[in-house]
Design an enzyme around this catalytic site. Structure first.
Site, PDB file in Angstrom:
ATOM      1  N   CYS A 328      -0.938   0.857   0.072  1.00  0.00           N
ATOM      2  CA  CYS A 328      -0.132   1.710   0.935  1.00  0.00           C
ATOM      3  C   CYS A 328      -0.831   3.044   1.176  1.00  0.00           C
ATOM      4  CB  CYS A 328       1.258   1.878   0.361  1.00  0.00           C
ATOM      5  SG  CYS A 328       2.107   0.314   0.362  1.00  0.00           S
ATOM      6  N   TYR A 356     -21.371   0.635  -7.925  1.00  0.00           N
ATOM      7  CA  TYR A 356     -20.234   1.545  -7.681  1.00  0.00           C
ATOM      8  C   TYR A 356     -19.078   0.857  -6.974  1.00  0.00           C
ATOM      9  CZ  TYR A 356     -24.046   4.574  -8.861  1.00  0.00           C
ATOM     10  OH  TYR A 356     -25.117   5.126  -9.503  1.00  0.00           O
TER      11      TYR A 356
HETATM   12  C1  LIG Z   1     -25.678   8.174 -11.011  1.00  0.00           C
HETATM   13  C2  LIG Z   1     -26.892   8.593 -11.604  1.00  0.00           C
HETATM   14  C3  LIG Z   1     -28.077   7.855 -11.424  1.00  0.00           C
HETATM   15  C4  LIG Z   1     -28.157   6.628 -10.585  1.00  0.00           C
HETATM   16  O1  LIG Z   1     -28.134   6.896  -9.217  1.00  0.00           O
HETATM   17  P1  LIG Z   1     -28.353   5.739  -8.138  1.00  0.00           P
HETATM   18  O2  LIG Z   1     -28.181   6.376  -6.826  1.00  0.00           O
HETATM   19  O3  LIG Z   1     -27.309   4.693  -8.381  1.00  0.00           O
HETATM   20  O4  LIG Z   1     -29.686   5.169  -8.332  1.00  0.00           O
HETATM   21  C5  LIG Z   1     -29.206   8.303 -12.073  1.00  0.00           C
HETATM   22  N1  LIG Z   1     -29.187   9.415 -12.834  1.00  0.00           N
HETATM   23  C6  LIG Z   1     -28.079  10.138 -13.025  1.00  0.00           C
HETATM   24  C7  LIG Z   1     -28.118  11.329 -13.898  1.00  0.00           C
HETATM   25  C8  LIG Z   1     -26.896   9.770 -12.416  1.00  0.00           C
HETATM   26  O5  LIG Z   1     -25.801  10.500 -12.604  1.00  0.00           O
END
Ligand SMILES: *Cc1c(COP(=O)(O)O)cnc(C)c1O
Length: 401
Positions: A328, A356
């Site tokens: 919703c 993600y």
């Molecule tokens: C989220 C994150 C990643 C990974 O990023 P991607 O875009 O998924 O490759 C790497 N290092 C840190 C510190 C993060 O917070």
């Protein structure tokens, strides 16, 4: 993965369903290690937050990958999946000193991203080596929600504060064993990345006995047909040369680290959902599926594009649809998409659903989170059950009124 196989899995495990193809994960991992094969000491730390099912973590451990974690809970998952503590790095943001100390006690490499905690930690634990997260103030990509290296970002210690870091190190006697940056999620331009790397090399030179330089991530994968992705071979060539020169100048073979999430798992994932309803309005045709922003929030949260395909009717006439969820809220997965004619009960397949997606899912509207299936060496395994009503009630405490 092919259409028939995905349909079969939806039959077997029902919808909505996440499917992960580990063959793709392994080939992505090898792409990076191949591109950087001329580096003497290379370490890829998979960013657990992209997809944190323990079986996926085990696959990475079997590849001799390390693990990049952002919470003590991810650290615990990593240990449970079999990672040795020395193969885990902890890069939190805005967490308490207590949590950092707890993680350090487990023998995990700590990465600190603010001066006040660095000073407190250094005073209490001068013997525990620490990596520092630098903000090089380089803008990568255009989406401020996923761009974390710019001037107003909450991440990292500003490059302009290196003199202050050095003073903290001198005063406490602590040992900085690594420098780190993570400029944002989309590196479209290798020269921008290399410019940020120069800043990191310069920072590393400020410290006497560095063991590693961690270049974070930002590797982009294509979500659309005409999307550009990070040219990993070119990056490998250019950065390797620069890195090897740095090691010579520095007088030590330090380790080159990366911590990709999206690059390693995004394309390995498929999200399968069933069409509940087709609704024609005055302006469009909606296809409503048995899912919503509770299962895959990226289109609504980041305005991300996920390719959507009708795998039940691949030869059907192409028509235009808005694909929406059952929550919703206006949970639109895609507007004005050209898709093979959709009928109720058809299965739609969302691509790039590895990173993600499940890891950002919720119980909003008191809906169950989906099941997860992993394809490993040609076989399918259920790696997370679909939730049940017990999960919705699990932590609720009912009082009598
Ligand atoms: C989220 C994150 C990643 C990974 O990023 P991607 O875009 O998924 O490759 C790497 N290092 C840190 C510190 C993060 O917070």
């Amino acid at each position: 993965m092919n259409r028939e196989a995905l349909l079969k899995l939806t039959d077997k495990y029902q919808s909505p369903l996440y499917v992960y193809d580990t063959e793709k994960i392994i080939s992505q991992y090898k792409k990076i290690t191949t591109a950087f094969s001329k580096v003497k000491s290379l370490k890829i730390n998979y960013a657990a937050k992209a997809l944190s099912n323990i079986n996926i973590l085990k696959v990475f451990n079997s590849l001799k990958s390390g693990l990049d974690t952002v919470s003590i809970q991810e650290v615990k998952l990593g240990l449970l999946a079999g990672f040795a503590p020395e193969n885990i790095i902890y890069t939190p943001n805005g967490v308490s000193l207590q949590e950092i100390e707890e993680v350090a006690k487990l023998g995990i490499q700590i990465n600190i991203d603010n001066l006040s905690i660095l000073e407190l930690f250094g005073q209490k634990h001068p013997k525990i080596p620490v990596c520092i997260r630098i903000n090089p103030h380089i803008m990568a990509g255009g989406n401020s929600k996923i761009s974390v290296g710019h001037i107003d970002s909450k991440f990292g210690i500003s490059i302009h504060q290196v003199p202050h870091i050095k003073r903290v190190v001198e005063n406490t006697g602590m040992h900085i064993n690594g420098v780190h940056m993570h400029t944002g999620s989309d590196i479209l331009d290798i020269d921008t990345f290399l410019r940020a790397s120069e800043i990191l090399f310069n920072t590393a030179k400020e410290f006497k006995n560095i063991d590693f330089i961690d270049f974070g991530s930002g590797f982009k994968v294509p979500y659309k047909n005409d999307d550009i992705s990070t040219n990993i071979e070119e990056l490998g060539k250019k950065l390797t040369q620069r890195f090897n020169n740095f090691c010579k100048e520095y007088g030590k073979d330090v380790t080159l680290m990366f911590e990709p999430g999206k690059f390693l798992v995004s394309e390995a994932g498929y999200f399968l959902a069933k069409v509940n309803v087709i609704k024609q309005t005055t302006s469009t045709v909606f296809a409503g599926i048995d899912s919503g922003l509770n299962h895959l929030i990226r289109p609504m949260f980041y305005n991300s594009y996920h390719h959507i395909e009708n795998i039940s009717n691949p030869k059907g006439r192409e028509r235009f649809y808005s694909i929406v969820g059952y929550i919703c809220e206006s949970d639109t997965f895609g507007s004005n998409r050209r898709i093979n004619e959709i009928s109720e009960e058809d299965i739609l397949c969302f691509h790039n659903a590895g990173a993600y997606c499940y890891s950002m899912s919720s119980n909003y509207n008191s809906r169950y989170r989906p099941a997860e299936v992993m394809i490993y060496k040609g076989k399918d395994y259920l790696i997370r059950q679909r939730e049940t009503f017990d999960d919705i009630l699990k932590n609720q405490v009912e009082i009598s009124l």
